[in-house]
Design an enzyme around this catalytic site. Structure first.
Site, PDB file in Angstrom:
ATOM      1  N   CYS A   1      -1.569   8.037  -7.474  1.00 40.41           N
ATOM      2  CA  CYS A   1      -1.609   7.544  -6.096  1.00 40.41           C
ATOM      3  C   CYS A   1      -2.254   6.167  -5.955  1.00 40.41           C
ATOM      4  CB  CYS A   1      -2.337   8.545  -5.203  1.00 40.41           C
ATOM      5  SG  CYS A   1      -1.588  10.194  -5.174  1.00 40.41           S
TER       6      CYS A   1
ATOM      7  N   HIS B   1      -4.862   5.114   1.289  1.00 41.13           N
ATOM      8  CA  HIS B   1      -3.884   6.057   0.761  1.00 41.13           C
ATOM      9  C   HIS B   1      -3.787   7.231   1.718  1.00 41.13           C
ATOM     10  CE1 HIS B   1      -1.725   8.862  -1.628  1.00 41.13           C
ATOM     11  NE2 HIS B   1      -2.776   9.567  -1.989  1.00 41.13           N
TER      12      HIS B   1
ATOM     13  N   ASN C   1       1.780  13.075   1.770  1.00 39.67           N
ATOM     14  CA  ASN C   1       1.257  12.280   0.651  1.00 39.67           C
ATOM     15  C   ASN C   1       2.428  11.859  -0.231  1.00 39.67           C
ATOM     16  OD1 ASN C   1       0.072  11.297  -1.687  1.00 39.67           O
ATOM     17  ND2 ASN C   1      -1.437  12.941  -1.858  1.00 39.67           N
TER      18      ASN C   1
END
Length: 329
Positions: free
Chosen positions: A112, A256, A286
């Site tokens: 990520c 994020h 996500n």
């Protein structure tokens, strides 16, 4: 010139929208359970679109917005932890689709945090004389999900985003770190040794982490949460200090998009209001390394960024990795 100009942004998300109510039909969960714990309302899930397919479309949009053609690209960095192939790289596949024969291409996997890492790599190459660098982030997270495990399958979504970078005399600073000792908090097993000569493949001495079922994600949510709410403020403050900028002077923070609770807690620890935090996790879930450049593309397309704005990008992910970049739009 040591800064970067984000000359163009692009994004692609699958047309298939999967809501929390849809998820409740296949696993023991509910819209209330998911949204209260994560802030997620829906996510985009691939019907079959691959990373290279989505990434190519995001890249073309970014190049159009930057006014750059394939022949002008010096370098393509692909970011993914869900590749279509071990080889060729996603970046090489996209290079062919873009007729970008002058670019050298490779993939980077920092999960990520991938976009943050790729951005900092690109900044160094631009400082050494490269003119146009394309970063393409693309993830089909759904192919790593066990759709009988409600602790993970409701969290992730699919999509792609891209940016074209050029050298500029602009503000730029970064802070990158890794904590390999915590790698077991998020694991997805790749190929194990096999064949007639792999006679000792189950020796525990060779295996760092317990194998996951197939290639599915196994995550210790509570451990990741505790890491993230410390790592994000640390990285953001570190980047701001390197840039000689106070956190309060940043116009917008793009974190994020993993979990709304993490973003809220990080904001509280930084002593800033949520109005400075960009949030779209409710729409996309996500999307791993895609989430930050997707946010940039969404903001740019809506005209919500103006040249000179001070932006802070901050992320964390498997590895464990984390980092932040402060730059001028």
């Amino acid at each position: 010139m040591t800064g970067v100009l984000i000359a163009g942004t692009g994004m692609y998300v699958p047309s298939q929208v999967v809501t929390n109510d849809d998820m409740a039909k296949i696993v023991d969960t509910s819209d209330e359970w998911i949204s209260q714990r994560t802030g997620i309302r829906e996510r985009r899930i691939s019907k079959g679109e691959t990373n290279s397919y989505m990434g190519t479309r995001a890249a073309k949009q970014a190049m159009d917005n930057a006014g750059v053609n394939g022949a002008e690209l010096d370098m393509i960095i692909g970011c993914t932890c869900t590749p279509d192939y071990f080889y060729p790289s996603m970046a090489c596949i996209i290079q062919n689709e873009l007729d970008a024969g002058n670019a050298f291409c490779w993939d980077l996997n920092a999960a990520c945090t991938g976009f943050i890492y790729a951005l900092d790599v690109a900044q160094h190459y631009l400082a050494m004389g490269k003119k146009n660098i394309l970063i393409v982030c693309s993830e089909v997270m759904s192919k790593q999900l066990d759709f009988s495990d409600r602790s993970t399958c409701v969290l992730f979504g699919d999509g792609a985003a891209a940016v074209v970078l050029q050298p500029a005399d602009k503000l730029y600073a970064s802070y990158l770190k890794s904590e390999g000792s915590l790698g077991g908090h998020i694991v997805s097993t790749a190929l194990k040794p096999r064949g007639v000569y792999a006679t000792d493949k189950d020796n525990p001495e060779y295996t760092k982490f317990e194998n996951t079922h197939k290639h599915y994600i196994r995550m210790s949510g509570s451990d990741v949460y505790r890491f993230a709410v410390k790592a994000m403020p640390e990285a953001l403050i570190g980047a701001c200090e390197s840039a000689c900028v106070d956190v309060e002077d940043v116009d917008l923070i793009i974190p994020h998009q993993a979990n709304l609770r993490i973003i809220e807690t990080a904001a509280k620890r930084l002593g800033i209001g949520m109005e400075k935090m960009y949030v779209n996790v409710d729409k996309y879930g996500n999307t791993s390394c895609v989430s930050i450049p997707l946010s940039l593309a969404e903001l740019a397309s809506k005209g919500k960024l103006k040249r000179g704005d001070k932006l802070a990008l901050v992320g964390f992910g498997a590895g464990l990795t984390y980092g932040s970049v402060v730059l001028e739009w």
